[in-house]
Motif scaffolding. Structure first.
Motif, short mmCIF file in Angstrom:
data_model
loop_
_atom_site.label_atom_id
_atom_site.label_comp_id
_atom_site.label_asym_id
_atom_site.label_seq_id
_atom_site.Cartn_x
_atom_site.Cartn_y
_atom_site.Cartn_z
N LYS A 1 10.62 6.44 -6.65
CA LYS A 1 9.19 6.14 -6.47
C LYS A 1 9.01 4.64 -6.36
O LYS A 1 9.86 3.87 -6.86
N ALA B 1 0.82 -1.22 0.00
CA ALA B 1 0.00 0.00 0.00
C ALA B 1 0.85 1.25 0.00
O ALA B 1 0.56 2.22 0.70
N LEU B 2 1.88 1.26 -0.82
CA LEU B 2 2.68 2.48 -0.96
C LEU B 2 1.97 3.39 -1.96
O LEU B 2 1.34 2.91 -2.90
N TYR B 3 2.08 4.70 -1.77
CA TYR B 3 1.45 5.63 -2.70
C TYR B 3 2.33 5.74 -3.93
O TYR B 3 3.46 6.25 -3.85
N PRO B 4 1.85 5.26 -5.08
CA PRO B 4 2.73 5.12 -6.24
C PRO B 4 3.24 6.45 -6.79
O PRO B 4 4.25 6.48 -7.47
N HIS B 5 2.52 7.53 -6.49
CA HIS B 5 2.91 8.81 -7.07
C HIS B 5 3.86 9.59 -6.16
O HIS B 5 4.24 10.69 -6.48
N MET B 6 4.19 9.00 -4.99
CA MET B 6 5.06 9.75 -4.08
C MET B 6 6.42 9.06 -4.00
O MET B 6 6.53 7.85 -4.20
#
Lengths: 369, 747
Positions: A131, A86-91
């Motif tokens: 990223k 659940a990593l934020y892909p855009h950060m």
């Protein structure tokens, strides 16, 4: 840091039978509790109730001295590591790790130092500008861990965090997680269906089946002293041999076994006998008073230092873990000795352990042949 | 062998004889239903009655009839003769090669069949171009339950109308499409000579024409007997509901009148002031001859046959037409038909629509002026004077293009140079790359074959028209000179200079200063505002709806279907529905406003309100697509991200800003790009809902280009306009590609 207490906690979706029917469980402060069980046993639901992602239908859930039933996830001061990271892909890695701190409007300098510190601990210092798409699975998992630890929460929650990694990485990450827990000593709840992970990581393990708590204890307690057939069969690989036996008053008998008299009192005629594969020894070299069994070799799995010998005779099957020295061929008859201290009896219907009697009268044991 | 040769020779001879003996005539018409049957019956009879000529009829769908004629006739591909309204004669005759005079064939006694005014309609610059076939004019149709006897004068008409007007309850004494020049012609002709003077010069600002507009304004604004924003549907509905006592309309309306309504037809009344009768315009359908026909003589004979009294009677009785051969009205079955006889009587005062080519330029601008004046937004005299000036300019442009081909002209040398250079460059490139071309061809022969049909299609349907349009934009091609050689039309960059260099942003001076809505930069501004506001609103609302529908709310599946439904309806239908809802008097929106005690809004009168109508319609049309796209994007965002954020303590707004929005970007940006292009070129909504009202203020570039091309007939100028639009979109696309590329890189 805090303890976690489930008091008759029930989780139910609509009118279906409860997913978790009345759980009582105390997780001690600073403990690494592993929830383990087959898929669908309610372990993830239990974890998500602690996180606040699932509501509690009835009962009480306490974290520390707070009743958290109605508390939002944000207010519970827990951190969670997800199966898919659940990593934020855009950060970037940095922003991912800083997310929780930014939400809490921490000063930028504090965020920076905390994130960098966590990154150092996890060996992520070089990856902070990347990223998630540019990271390997193991690195992603470390970022997810990093995101959890920068917040310094009261409780860590892990939802099968290693199941997407390959075997080697899994061992490595297991080490990492264990090390982190020793370092921070934060109360941790870890969900897995893998009993090896459970055994290696857990201070204590709670085994769940169909929402019911089967047994809680340290890994060795569960391994050596299972309360029921489920726990006995779940822990250990290959699992404990469980075979039905007849109580003939003078001994226990089935197609493979013929154990001499035991004082079985008024027990029903039909019982289950359990013995771990490693407690079956080659007859030669075993104490004479240990009961013996003779069975045909059905198949041999050679693992190098040891081998798993599948024994079978019609309906009954057992597995023995023997030193990988001898040469065995399928069809050959093998004589093995049973460690009398490692024989467990279970009720055939309730499938609960029978602790009242010693299954084998060791002193009077007579070799079968 | 010998035998076969002989048989063949014999058969060939027979064929030849047959070909000589029987001429074939092709007749085009646009009839359907009873009219078509009656005509075909007549032609069958004709074919049976003689053996020299065989007539074949082709019914062309009415909507495309005019275009088909204009395309086929100048190229010699059309019929031998055709039936069409007379008002195009001037245009066709000026353009040349489209229509042939029949003076050489016509027998004087045949001309006695027709009244002078109908024959006059067939004449252009002294030549007779056809025989009149039937006529259609407006007359007064009244509800006999409400009106005892038709008014004889306009004053009587208005007095009776006032007695039957109850605006509160939507009742009107009189209803007709008074802002349409075709209907207003009755007043213009009644007062004077109509839009052109006796010398066929444009005279819209003449005293009589101004007075006609003043009288109309009085009827609408002072007497208040007419409904607002009329159109034919509204007029018919009002009459059928018994809410309009009298209407002015033509024979085309009769079929739509509710059988319950007891109606009668009477000629239009006389003007009370002068005693001259109102003189409605009459459209005359004629039989015309193609200059390319090989059998002109035979075609003319067919014209005589079709306009003979017996034929006329049959077309009247079986086909329901009003025949131009007035002898047919003596037939008892027609003479006893009050309605037919009333139109026959109206013909006495009716005036044919001028068949001058300039007339085609007049319809739309005059309608705009009439709309403006009856709303009190302009003074009749000033408006007509300005219209006169504008139209004179447009007419001059057309005439200039026509007169230029008189002088010898040459394509500029640089054009040849450019062509030669391009050809040389192509040949050099081919020679240089021939090995590689041959090699790739050998390697990928199948692949090339697969894309060949698509490539041909692109070439034919995209690149050729594009090139043609580009070439056209450097000429001064108009309706009147499109068939002359390219060299005589060559103009160079003048069109572009005319568009981009037009800085006449204002009309008038001082207190009377107003924005020049025809200016390119105004239209560009409107287009940009239009695009930006539409995209912003559509994306914003669609995002809100998608967010709502992404939650497990009750009845979600139904809401989704309902919200996607507008997409399934053709957009022009939606546009027309909205136009109806925005009708100032009968539209549901104003009625709803009134229920809440809010004053009704004149939606199409002001720039802002009119802009709003288009905006609402287009947003309504855009939301479903946007919503589906966004919903898809939302569903592709893993749920764990939100769970992780919740555990981290993020609130809803923070989640939306930090997770939803950035992760929607990959779907949102392409959707916005598409939406921008679609909206920028959204012809239907503007054209159908506000139609650029007021006075073209809300036209966007694409509708403006359409108007220049097909209302002013300045094809080349419209082509240049389109090229400018293309260039703008091209720049936008370049910019957009750069944005997307940086986005890709950032991912």
């Amino acid at each position: 840091m805090a303890s976690i207490e489930f008091k008759r906690v029930e989780k139910r979706y609509a009118d279906n039978p409860p997913t978790v029917p009345g759980l009582d469980l105390h997780i001690r402060d600073g403990e690494f509790m592993v929830l383990v069980g087959p898929s669908g046993c309610g372990k993830s639901t239990t974890l998500r109730m602690i996180a606040g992602l699932e509501s509690v239908t009835s009962g009480e859930l306490w974290i520390g001295d707070r009743l958290v039933n109605e508390l939002q996830p944000a207010a519970r001061d827990v951190a969670m590591v997800f199966q898919n990271y659940a990593l934020y892909p855009h950060m970037t890695v940095f922003d991912n790790m800083a997310f929780g701190l930014r939400v809490r409007k921490q000063p930028a300098s504090l965020i920076k130092s905390k994130v960098e510190q966590a990154a150092d601990t996890l060996g992520l210092a070089d990856l902070l500008a990347r990223k998630p798409g540019q990271l390997s699975g193991g690195q992603c998992q470390r970022v997810a861990l990093g995101r959890a630890i920068v917040r310094d929460p009261q409780v860590f929650l892990f939802d099968e965090p290693l199941s997407n990694l390959d075997a080697e990485l899994r061992v490595q990450m297991r080490g990492n997680i264990g090390r982190l827990h020793r370092e921070f000593a934060t109360t941790s709840v870890y969900v897995t269906h893998d009993q090896v992970e459970a055994m290696t990581l857990g201070s204590r393990i709670a085994i769940l089946n169909r929402g019911e708590l089967m047994q809680v204890g340290t890994p060795m307690e569960l391994y050596n002293d299972p309360d029921n057939v489920f726990v006995a069969g779940f822990m250990g690989s290959p699992p404990m041999n469980i075979v039905p036996v007849q109580n003939r008053g003078a001994g226990l008998k089935n197609a493979l076994l013929d154990l001499p008299r035991a004082d079985l009192g008024g027990l029903a005629g039909e019982l289950l006998l359990g013995i771990r594969p490693e407690k079956l020894h080659p007859a030669a070299g075993s104490p004479d008073h240990w009961p013996r069994l003779r069975a045909k070799v059905e198949m041999v799995e050679t693992l190098g230092a040891e081998m798993l010998v599948h024994l079978g005779d019609g309906s009954e099957r057992m597995i023995a873990r023997l030193p990988g020295l001898q040469l065995l061929t399928p069809g050959q008859t093998l004589e093995l000795a049973l460690d009398p201290d490692a024989i467990y009896l279970f009720d055939r219907h309730s499938r609960q352990r029978i602790r009242t009697v010693q299954p084998v009268a060791v002193a009077e044991a007579v070799p079968c042949t | 062998m010998h035998l076969i040769q002989r048989a063949l020779a014999l058969w060939l001879c027979l064929c030849a004889v047959q070909a000589v003996a029987q001429e074939e005539l092709l007749l085009w018409h646009g009839y359907r239903g009873a009219e078509r049957q009656a005509l075909e019956q007549l032609l069958d009879d004709y074919n049976r009655s003689q053996s020299q000529v065989r007539v074949r009829a082709l019914a062309v769908p009415f909507g495309s009839y005019a275009d088909k004629l204009s395309a086929a006739l100048p190229r010699g591909q059309g019929p031998d003769l055709f039936i069409f309204a007379h008002d195009r004669i001037g245009g066709w005759a000026s353009a040349g090669h489209s229509i042939a005079p029949i003076d050489d064939f016509v027998r004087p006694q045949v001309l006695e069949r027709f009244p002078d005014n109908l024959l006059g309609a067939m004449r252009y610059q002294g030549s007779l171009y056809g025989l009149p076939f039937n006529f259609k004019s407006t007359a007064l149709i009244y509800n006999r339950a409400l009106i005892d006897s038709p008014p004889a004068t306009t004053a009587e008409m208005i007095a009776q109308a006032r007695a039957h007007t109850d605006r509160q309850h939507g009742r009107f004494g009189l209803a007709y499409s008074y802002t349409e020049p075709f209907f207003h012609g009755a007043l213009m002709n009644g007062f004077g000579s109509g839009p052109f003077d006796a010398q066929n010069r444009l005279a819209l600002d003449s005293d009589t024409n101004v007075r006609s507009v003043q009288l109309l304004t009085e009827w609408v604004r002072t007497d208040g007997v007419l409904p607002e924003e009329p159109n034919s549907t509204l007029v018919t509905n009002l009459f059928n509901q018994g809410r309009a006592a009298m209407v002015i309309s033509g024979p085309w309306m009769l079929g739509e009148i509710d059988p319950q309504i007891d109606y009668a037809v009477a000629p239009l009344p006389r003007l009370s002031a002068s005693g001259t009768p109102l003189a409605p315009w009459v459209a005359v359908e004629g039989l015309f001859l193609s200059p390319w026909s090989d059998s002109k003589e035979a075609a003319y004979r067919l014209m005589e046959y079709l306009t003979a009294r017996e034929s006329a009677e049959q077309m009247a009785i079986a086909g329901g037409q009003l025949p131009a051969n007035l002898g047919a009205f003596e037939h008892p079955q027609i003479a006893s038909n009050d309605v037919a006889m009333a139109f026959r009587q109206q013909l006495e005062t009716a005036v044919p629509i001028p068949n001058l080519p300039e007339m085609t330029l007049l319809w739309k601008p005059l309608e705009n002026v009439l709309k403006k004046v009856v709303k009190g937004a302009a003074q009749p005299a000033a408006a007509m004077q300005r219209l006169q000036r504008d139209l004179q300019r447009d007419i001059a442009a057309l005439q200039a293009s026509q007169s230029r081909d008189a002088g010898p002209a040459q394509l500029p040398a640089w054009l040849w140079g450019l062509g030669l250079f391009l050809l040389l460059a192509a040949v050099t490139a081919l020679l240089k790359l021939r090995r590689r071309i041959a090699a790739t061809w050998r390697h990928n022969r199948t692949a090339y074959l697969y894309i060949l049909p698509a490539m041909l299609g692109m070439l034919l349907l995209v690149f050729f028209p594009l090139l043609y349009g580009l070439l056209l934009s450097f000429t001064d091609t108009t309706l009147l000179n499109e068939n002359t050689p390219l060299a005589s039309r060559w103009l160079g960059l003048d069109n572009y200079v005319g568009i981009l260099g037009d800085w006449n942003l204002w009309y008038g001076a001082g207190a009377e200063r107003s924005i020049n809505f025809d200016n390119f930069y105004w239209t560009l501004l409107v287009t940009v505002c239009w695009t930006a506001s539409n995209v912003l609103l559509a994306v914003g609302l669609a995002l809100l709806l998608a967010l709502a529908l992404n939650k497990p709310i009750f009845g979600r599946a139904w809401f989704r279907v309902l919200l996607i439904l507008p997409w399934a309806i053709p957009n022009y239908i939606t546009a027309l529905v909205w136009k109806g809802m925005f009708h100032p008097q009968f539209g549901v929106i104003n009625q709803a406003l009134q229920i809440f005690g809010i004053a009704p809004v004149a939606w199409f009168d002001s720039v802002g309100a009119s802009f709003f109508t288009g905006l609402v319609t287009n947003v309504w049309l855009s939301i479903p697509f946007m919503m589906v796209v966004i919903l898809g994007g939302l569903q592709s965002i893993p749920r764990e991200l939100y769970e992780a954020a919740r555990v981290e303590g993020a609130g809803r707004w923070f989640q939306f800003r930090e997770i939803t929005l950035p992760l929607l970007k990959p779907v949102l940006i392409p959707a916005i790009i598409l939406s921008v292009v679609w909206t920028f070129n959204m012809f239907n909504v503007i054209y159908l809902v506000s139609d650029g009202a007021p006075a073209g203020a809300n036209d966007i570039l694409i509708t403006k280009a359409f108007r220049i091309g097909f209302e002013k007939y300045q094809y080349a100028y419209a082509a240049a306009y389109s090229m400018v639009i293309l260039a703008l979109l091209f720049c936008y696309a370049l910019w957009q590609t750069r944005i997307s590329r940086t986005m890709e890189a950032a991912r």
